[in-house]
Scaffold this active site. Structure first.
Site, PDB file in Angstrom:
ATOM      1  N   ASP A 145     103.989  61.418  30.562  1.00 18.21           N
ATOM      2  CA  ASP A 145     102.552  61.331  30.821  1.00 18.21           C
ATOM      3  C   ASP A 145     102.003  62.560  31.539  1.00 18.21           C
ATOM      4  OD1 ASP A 145     100.146  59.858  30.678  1.00 18.21           O
ATOM      5  OD2 ASP A 145     100.387  59.160  32.746  1.00 18.21           O
ATOM      6  N   HIS A 156      92.659  55.505  30.829  1.00 19.07           N
ATOM      7  CA  HIS A 156      93.374  55.937  32.022  1.00 19.07           C
ATOM      8  C   HIS A 156      92.677  55.375  33.255  1.00 19.07           C
ATOM      9  CE1 HIS A 156      95.466  59.738  30.167  1.00 19.07           C
ATOM     10  NE2 HIS A 156      95.588  58.665  29.414  1.00 19.07           N
ATOM     11  N   HIS A 170      91.144  57.885  38.118  1.00 23.73           N
ATOM     12  CA  HIS A 170      92.530  57.814  38.567  1.00 23.73           C
ATOM     13  C   HIS A 170      92.624  57.466  40.054  1.00 23.73           C
ATOM     14  CE1 HIS A 170      93.561  60.479  34.970  1.00 23.73           C
ATOM     15  NE2 HIS A 170      94.327  59.417  34.843  1.00 23.73           N
ATOM     16  N   VAL A 182      98.403  52.145  33.678  1.00 18.52           N
ATOM     17  CA  VAL A 182      98.323  51.575  35.024  1.00 18.52           C
ATOM     18  C   VAL A 182      99.370  52.246  35.902  1.00 18.52           C
ATOM     19  CG1 VAL A 182      98.533  49.484  36.414  1.00 18.52           C
ATOM     20  CG2 VAL A 182      97.580  49.342  34.097  1.00 18.52           C
ATOM     21  N   SER A 208      93.809  50.908  37.063  1.00 17.85           N
ATOM     22  CA  SER A 208      94.042  50.106  38.268  1.00 17.85           C
ATOM     23  C   SER A 208      92.743  49.732  38.966  1.00 17.85           C
ATOM     24  CB  SER A 208      94.939  50.875  39.247  1.00 17.85           C
ATOM     25  OG  SER A 208      96.232  51.050  38.722  1.00 17.85           O
TER      26      SER A 208
END
Length: 287
Positions: free
Chosen positions: A84, A211, A183, A234, A214
Site C-alpha cells: 500500500d 481510503h 487519513h 482501514v 476509519s
C-alpha cells in the site's frame, strides 16, 4: 488456504455490489487479528502493508510479508496481500517475490502530468509481473501546474473527467477517489460526497477504492458501498482498538510486565473491530 489475489476479491465484491475490506498491518498481532476477525465474519479480506510500515520495520519488507503469507495460508477464509501507498520504485519491485498480488502506487504528491507518467510506468511494470495496480489522483481538479493537493486533505475532491482521463492513460486497475474521507482520523465524523461518488461510478469503468475509512461512520460506509465503492481501506481503527485495549489492561494491571498479556488484549480488540467493520460492509453485522 492458498493466497488469493486482490483483483479476484475486488471483482467478486463488485459483482455482489459489496466491498472487500482491506486492513493495514504493522505487527504480527495485526496480522493475526485481521485474519481472526475475517474468519469470525466468514469473509475474505486483504492484508495491506504500507511503505510507512516497512520504514517502521527498519526498511525490511520480507519479515512482515512472510509472516502475513504464512498466516494467510493457514486461514479459513480467502486472504490477499497488498502493498500500500508505495512511492519507492525499489520497494515496488520487491512485491512479486514477497507474496503480493497487488500494489497501490502513490505518485499523488506529484503534479498531474508527472503523476500520470510515473503511474503509467509503474502500471506497465506491474502488469508485466502479473500484479493488479491501484492509484490515486493527488492534484484533484488541478490545472496548469498548480501544486499537488493531497487527495484526502479536507475539501479535496476527485474530478470525474480528470479521473477518467487518468485511468485511461495510466492503465491502472482501480482508483482511490477523494470524496470526503481523510487519513488517520481518530473520530468517525467524516461526511462523504455521495453525489460525487455517483458521478464517479458512472464515469469510470474500474473499481473505486475508499481510503481513510476509519473516520467514516457506519451509515456513510453503507451508502458508499451502495454507491460503487468496492474496496475499503482501514488502518487507524485497528490502532485505536489495540491502543485502547492495552491502555485499559495496563490501567487494571499496573504491575504487568509480560507483553503477551496486554498484546493479547490488543489483538482481541482489533479482531473485534475487523469483524464489526466487515459486517457493516457486507450487510452481515457481527453479533
Amino acid at each position: 488456504m492458498p493466497l488469493v489475489t486482490t483483483g479476484e476479491l475486488v471483482t467478486r465484491a463488485a459483482e455482489a455490489r459489496s466491498a472487500v475490506a482491506a486492513f493495514n498491518i504493522i505487527t504480527l498481532e495485526h496480522i493475526e487479528a485481521v485474519i481472526a476477525g475475517a474468519e469470525s465474519a466468514d469473509s475474505p479480506v486483504v492484508l495491506q502493508i504500507s511503505e510507512n510500515a516497512v520504514k517502521f520495520r527498519h526498511g525490511r519488507l520480507l519479515p512482515l510479508a512472510r509472516a502475513a503469507v504464512a498466516a494467510a495460508e493457514r486461514a479459513a477464509v480467502p486472504v490477499a496481500l497488498h502493498l500500500d501507498h508505495v512511492q519507492s520504485d525499489y520497494l515496488l519491485r520487491q512485491a512479486p517475490g514477497a507474496g503480493f498480488s497487488s500494489v497501490m502506487y502513490d505518485a499523488a504528491r506529484l503534479p498531474y502530468a508527472d503523476n500520470l507518467a510515473a503511474t503509467r510506468a509503474a502500471a506497465d511494470w506491474a502488469h508485466a509481473q502479473g500484479l493488479w495496480i491501484e492509484a490515486e489522483l493527488g492534484q484533484v481538479g488541478g490545472k496548469n501546474g498548480e501544486p499537488p493537493l493531497d487527495a484526502h486533505a479536507p475539501g479535496a475532491r476527485t474530478d470525474p473527467a480528470q479521473a477518467r482521463a487518468f485511468v485511461t492513460d495510466s492503465g491502472v486497475d482501480a482508483l482511490a477517489v477523494a470524496i470526503g474521507s481523510t487519513h488517520a482520523m481518530t473520530t468517525r465524523t467524516a461526511t462523504l460526497d455521495h453525489d460525487l461518488l455517483k458521478r464517479l461510478a458512472a464515469t469510470l469503468d474500474v473499481p473505486l477504492v475508499l481510503h481513510g475509512s476509519s473516520g467514516v461512520p457506519d451509515d456513510e460506509l453503507i451508502a458508499a458501498v451502495a454507491g460503487g465503492i468496492t474496496k475499503v481501506n482501514v488502518g487507524t481503527a485497528l490502532n485505536l482498538a489495540m491502543t485502547g485495549a492495552i491502555r485499559a489492561y495496563l490501567a487494571e494491571h499496573p504491575e504487568a510486565v509480560d507483553s503477551r498479556k496486554y498484546l493479547s488484549a490488543g489483538r482481541e480488540a482489533m479482531a473485534g473491530a475487523v469483524a464489526r467493520i466487515i459486517g457493516v460492509l457486507t450487510g452481515r453485522p457481527s453479533v
